[in-house]
Design a protein around this motif. Structure first.
Motif, PDB file in Angstrom:
ATOM      1  N   ARG A 182      53.240  32.648  41.794  1.00  0.00           N
ATOM      2  CA  ARG A 182      52.033  31.864  42.048  1.00  0.00           C
ATOM      3  C   ARG A 182      50.844  32.501  41.336  1.00  0.00           C
ATOM      4  NH1 ARG A 182      48.733  31.304  46.899  1.00  0.00           N
ATOM      5  NH2 ARG A 182      50.074  32.882  47.855  1.00  0.00           N
ATOM      6  N   PRO A 183      50.144  31.778  40.452  1.00  0.00           N
ATOM      7  CA  PRO A 183      49.022  32.364  39.721  1.00  0.00           C
ATOM      8  C   PRO A 183      47.822  32.605  40.637  1.00  0.00           C
ATOM      9  CG  PRO A 183      49.196  30.026  39.248  1.00  0.00           C
ATOM     10  CD  PRO A 183      50.403  30.371  40.059  1.00  0.00           C
ATOM     11  N   ALA A 184      46.965  33.514  40.197  1.00  0.00           N
ATOM     12  CA  ALA A 184      45.725  33.814  40.910  1.00  0.00           C
ATOM     13  C   ALA A 184      44.586  33.844  39.908  1.00  0.00           C
ATOM     14  CB  ALA A 184      45.833  35.156  41.629  1.00  0.00           C
ATOM     15  N   LYS A 185      43.387  33.755  40.414  1.00  0.00           N
ATOM     16  CA  LYS A 185      42.208  33.820  39.559  1.00  0.00           C
ATOM     17  C   LYS A 185      42.156  35.183  38.880  1.00  0.00           C
ATOM     18  CE  LYS A 185      37.164  33.322  39.632  1.00  0.00           C
ATOM     19  NZ  LYS A 185      35.977  33.054  40.486  1.00  0.00           N
ATOM     20  N   PRO A 186      41.957  35.214  37.550  1.00  0.00           N
ATOM     21  CA  PRO A 186      41.926  36.498  36.832  1.00  0.00           C
ATOM     22  C   PRO A 186      40.860  37.445  37.368  1.00  0.00           C
ATOM     23  CG  PRO A 186      42.090  34.673  35.291  1.00  0.00           C
ATOM     24  CD  PRO A 186      41.817  34.065  36.638  1.00  0.00           C
ATOM     25  N   VAL A 187      41.199  38.726  37.332  1.00  0.00           N
ATOM     26  CA  VAL A 187      40.275  39.794  37.725  1.00  0.00           C
ATOM     27  C   VAL A 187      40.030  40.652  36.489  1.00  0.00           C
ATOM     28  CG1 VAL A 187      39.890  41.784  39.214  1.00  0.00           C
ATOM     29  CG2 VAL A 187      41.151  39.791  40.090  1.00  0.00           C
ATOM     30  N   ALA A 188      38.775  40.746  36.047  1.00  0.00           N
ATOM     31  CA  ALA A 188      38.450  41.504  34.837  1.00  0.00           C
ATOM     32  C   ALA A 188      38.919  42.958  34.980  1.00  0.00           C
ATOM     33  CB  ALA A 188      36.938  41.463  34.597  1.00  0.00           C
ATOM     34  N   PRO A 189      39.439  43.541  33.882  1.00  0.00           N
ATOM     35  CA  PRO A 189      39.470  43.036  32.503  1.00  0.00           C
ATOM     36  C   PRO A 189      40.745  42.255  32.163  1.00  0.00           C
ATOM     37  CG  PRO A 189      40.225  45.298  32.523  1.00  0.00           C
ATOM     38  CD  PRO A 189      39.905  44.939  33.966  1.00  0.00           C
ATOM     39  N   PHE A 190      41.494  41.830  33.162  1.00  0.00           N
ATOM     40  CA  PHE A 190      42.771  41.170  32.924  1.00  0.00           C
ATOM     41  C   PHE A 190      42.613  39.648  32.895  1.00  0.00           C
ATOM     42  CE2 PHE A 190      43.538  44.966  35.703  1.00  0.00           C
ATOM     43  CZ  PHE A 190      43.911  45.813  34.681  1.00  0.00           C
ATOM     44  N   SER A 191      43.564  38.985  32.230  1.00  0.00           N
ATOM     45  CA  SER A 191      43.478  37.528  32.126  1.00  0.00           C
ATOM     46  C   SER A 191      44.650  36.813  32.767  1.00  0.00           C
ATOM     47  CB  SER A 191      43.389  37.111  30.649  1.00  0.00           C
ATOM     48  OG  SER A 191      44.591  37.429  29.962  1.00  0.00           O
ATOM     49  N   LEU A 192      45.695  37.536  33.154  1.00  0.00           N
ATOM     50  CA  LEU A 192      46.881  36.931  33.743  1.00  0.00           C
ATOM     51  C   LEU A 192      47.172  37.622  35.069  1.00  0.00           C
ATOM     52  CD1 LEU A 192      49.205  34.892  33.424  1.00  0.00           C
ATOM     53  CD2 LEU A 192      50.499  36.691  32.256  1.00  0.00           C
ATOM     54  N   CYS A 193      46.946  36.901  36.171  1.00  0.00           N
ATOM     55  CA  CYS A 193      47.073  37.503  37.499  1.00  0.00           C
ATOM     56  C   CYS A 193      47.914  36.609  38.408  1.00  0.00           C
ATOM     57  CB  CYS A 193      45.697  37.732  38.122  1.00  0.00           C
ATOM     58  SG  CYS A 193      44.645  38.889  37.200  1.00  0.00           S
ATOM     59  N   TYR A 194      48.436  37.228  39.482  1.00  0.00           N
ATOM     60  CA  TYR A 194      49.330  36.545  40.397  1.00  0.00           C
ATOM     61  C   TYR A 194      48.937  36.818  41.846  1.00  0.00           C
ATOM     62  CZ  TYR A 194      52.120  36.708  36.121  1.00  0.00           C
ATOM     63  OH  TYR A 194      52.544  36.603  34.824  1.00  0.00           O
ATOM     64  N   SER A 195      49.204  35.832  42.693  1.00  0.00           N
ATOM     65  CA  SER A 195      49.044  36.041  44.131  1.00  0.00           C
ATOM     66  C   SER A 195      50.232  36.858  44.623  1.00  0.00           C
ATOM     67  CB  SER A 195      49.002  34.702  44.867  1.00  0.00           C
ATOM     68  OG  SER A 195      47.864  33.969  44.509  1.00  0.00           O
ATOM     69  N   THR A 196      49.954  37.844  45.447  1.00  0.00           N
ATOM     70  CA  THR A 196      51.009  38.751  45.867  1.00  0.00           C
ATOM     71  C   THR A 196      50.673  39.299  47.235  1.00  0.00           C
ATOM     72  OG1 THR A 196      52.278  40.701  45.230  1.00  0.00           O
ATOM     73  CG2 THR A 196      49.928  40.739  44.715  1.00  0.00           C
ATOM     74  N   SER A 197      51.358  40.343  47.635  1.00  0.00           N
ATOM     75  CA  SER A 197      51.101  41.036  48.891  1.00  0.00           C
ATOM     76  C   SER A 197      51.285  42.513  48.642  1.00  0.00           C
ATOM     77  CB  SER A 197      52.070  40.550  49.975  1.00  0.00           C
ATOM     78  OG  SER A 197      53.394  40.941  49.645  1.00  0.00           O
ATOM     79  N   THR A 198      51.221  43.305  49.691  1.00  0.00           N
ATOM     80  CA  THR A 198      51.377  44.761  49.519  1.00  0.00           C
ATOM     81  C   THR A 198      52.780  45.135  49.080  1.00  0.00           C
ATOM     82  OG1 THR A 198      51.836  44.923  51.884  1.00  0.00           O
ATOM     83  CG2 THR A 198      49.572  45.345  51.173  1.00  0.00           C
ATOM     84  N   THR A 199      53.721  44.195  49.157  1.00  0.00           N
ATOM     85  CA  THR A 199      55.079  44.493  48.697  1.00  0.00           C
ATOM     86  C   THR A 199      55.186  44.467  47.183  1.00  0.00           C
ATOM     87  OG1 THR A 199      55.691  42.158  48.906  1.00  0.00           O
ATOM     88  CG2 THR A 199      56.123  43.596  50.801  1.00  0.00           C
ATOM     89  N   GLY A 200      54.186  43.940  46.510  1.00  0.00           N
ATOM     90  CA  GLY A 200      54.164  43.937  45.059  1.00  0.00           C
ATOM     91  C   GLY A 200      55.061  42.873  44.462  1.00  0.00           C
ATOM     92  N   LEU A 201      55.288  42.994  43.138  1.00  0.00           N
ATOM     93  CA  LEU A 201      56.063  42.011  42.394  1.00  0.00           C
ATOM     94  C   LEU A 201      57.179  42.696  41.632  1.00  0.00           C
ATOM     95  CD1 LEU A 201      53.125  40.049  40.711  1.00  0.00           C
ATOM     96  CD2 LEU A 201      54.410  39.323  42.717  1.00  0.00           C
ATOM     97  N   LYS A 202      58.164  41.901  41.256  1.00  0.00           N
ATOM     98  CA  LYS A 202      59.205  42.353  40.353  1.00  0.00           C
ATOM     99  C   LYS A 202      59.203  41.415  39.164  1.00  0.00           C
ATOM    100  CE  LYS A 202      62.871  44.377  38.700  1.00  0.00           C
ATOM    101  NZ  LYS A 202      62.782  45.709  38.060  1.00  0.00           N
ATOM    102  N   VAL A 203      58.918  41.949  37.968  1.00  0.00           N
ATOM    103  CA  VAL A 203      58.819  41.116  36.774  1.00  0.00           C
ATOM    104  C   VAL A 203      59.723  41.687  35.688  1.00  0.00           C
ATOM    105  CG1 VAL A 203      56.443  40.453  37.316  1.00  0.00           C
ATOM    106  CG2 VAL A 203      56.859  42.439  35.854  1.00  0.00           C
ATOM    107  N   PRO A 204      60.032  40.896  34.660  1.00  0.00           N
ATOM    108  CA  PRO A 204      60.878  41.397  33.574  1.00  0.00           C
ATOM    109  C   PRO A 204      60.228  42.560  32.829  1.00  0.00           C
ATOM    110  CG  PRO A 204      60.782  39.005  33.551  1.00  0.00           C
ATOM    111  CD  PRO A 204      59.740  39.464  34.529  1.00  0.00           C
ATOM    112  N   ASP A 205      61.076  43.401  32.245  1.00  0.00           N
ATOM    113  CA  ASP A 205      60.596  44.533  31.459  1.00  0.00           C
ATOM    114  C   ASP A 205      59.884  44.050  30.198  1.00  0.00           C
ATOM    115  OD1 ASP A 205      61.765  46.256  33.279  1.00  0.00           O
ATOM    116  OD2 ASP A 205      63.574  46.593  32.057  1.00  0.00           O
TER     117      ASP A 205
END
Length: 292
Positions: A182-205
């Protein structure tokens, strides 16, 4: 004793300092000893305003003959190994020797066995450390990197910075392989952000493909930063259309990676994430064995 700064906030004085260096036997610390660093600058406070609150200066670790490694005992000064912690509460470690290196809990495994090596590239008028990156691979698809692209290894940049043409390719591909998130509003200085929780995310290498087919893998802990309780972002930054060098690998991507800068052989050694080896940069035995 270290010299004192002048009272004027506009002064920058050439000075010297005295540093404590700790000797080791590859597995444990011994008591420290003092060493002099004859080239030090006593700079105005305005020059360090961008530093974190608990940082009061920087140490030069470049290949310059004026940098601190040049003043170590000569057999130690040509190989610098760096292991930065991922948590502010955890210590990192830096070695000035060729190893072996041991991290807990695998106290009998030499960390050098985890390293792959690629040539260091010299850049005119620079004492920094540079390598070549041939391509960047995400989800088995390659993002083209222009030929002869030079990549800087920087402990001054907090995140990896990519020239706009490379950055756009990385973001486009990363967005595609994480479209389930699920995308989230970008937080500077980044442009690609996601909605998450304290458990974090698992993304491809994200794989940096180097000369001779070597691969430096940037896994989730080094590619995605938890910036708020509910938002995590791809920890790469757009450096602009004319950014040179085109790629600068920053300290977030160094965390819990064992890095070796070998000036004797002009090679750079890298482990990729030590977390996949069930250890970390905070796992050296920091107990002084001669302490009471």
């Amino acid at each position: 004793m270290p010299g004192q700064c002048g009272k004027s906030h506009d002064q920058a004085l050439l000075n010297f300092d005295v540093l404590t260096v700790t000797a080791i036997d590859e597995r444990n610390e011994f008591n420290g000893h003092l060493g002099s660093y004859p080239f030090a600058a006593c700079a105005p406070s305005s020059s360090i305003e961008s530093f974190p609150a608990n940082v009061s200066g920087v140490m030069a670790l470049s290949s310059s003959r004026y940098a601190w490694p040049a003043f170590l005992y000569q057999p130690l000064s040509n190989i610098l190994s760096l292991c930065l912690p991922s948590k502010p509460s955890g210590p990192g470690v830096m070695f000035f020797r060729s190893g072996p290196y041991y991290l807990l809990p695998q106290s009998n495994v030499n960390v050098r066995s985890y390293l792959s090596y690629t040539p260091l590239v010299k850049q005119q008028d620079s004492f920094g450390y540079f390598i070549r990156v041939n391509s960047i691979v995400i989800g088995k698809k390659s993002i083209n990197v222009p030929a002869n692209t030079i990549t800087k290894l920087s402990t001054m940049d907090p995140y990896t910075t990519l020239r706009t043409d490379i950055y756009n390719g990385v973001v486009k591909r990363f967005s595609k392989v994480t479209k389930r998130l699920r995308p989230a509003k970008p937080v500077a200085p980044f442009s690609l952000c996601y909605s998450t929780s304290t458990t974090g995310l698992k993304v491809p290498d994200i794989d940096f493909i180097l000369p001779d087919g070597k691969k430096w893998t940037v896994s989730t802990p080094n590619s995605v930063k938890q910036v708020t309780h509910e938002v995590a972002c791809l920890a790469f930054v757009d450096g602009g259309a004319t950014s040179e060098p085109a790629i600068v690998i920053g300290t977030f991507q160094f965390e819990d990676n064992f890095l070796e800068f070998n000036l004797e052989n002009s090679t750079f050694g890298f482990s990729s994430s030590l977390l996949r080896k069930h250890t970390s940069c905070s796992s050296f035995n920091f107990t002084l064995i001669n302490s009471p």
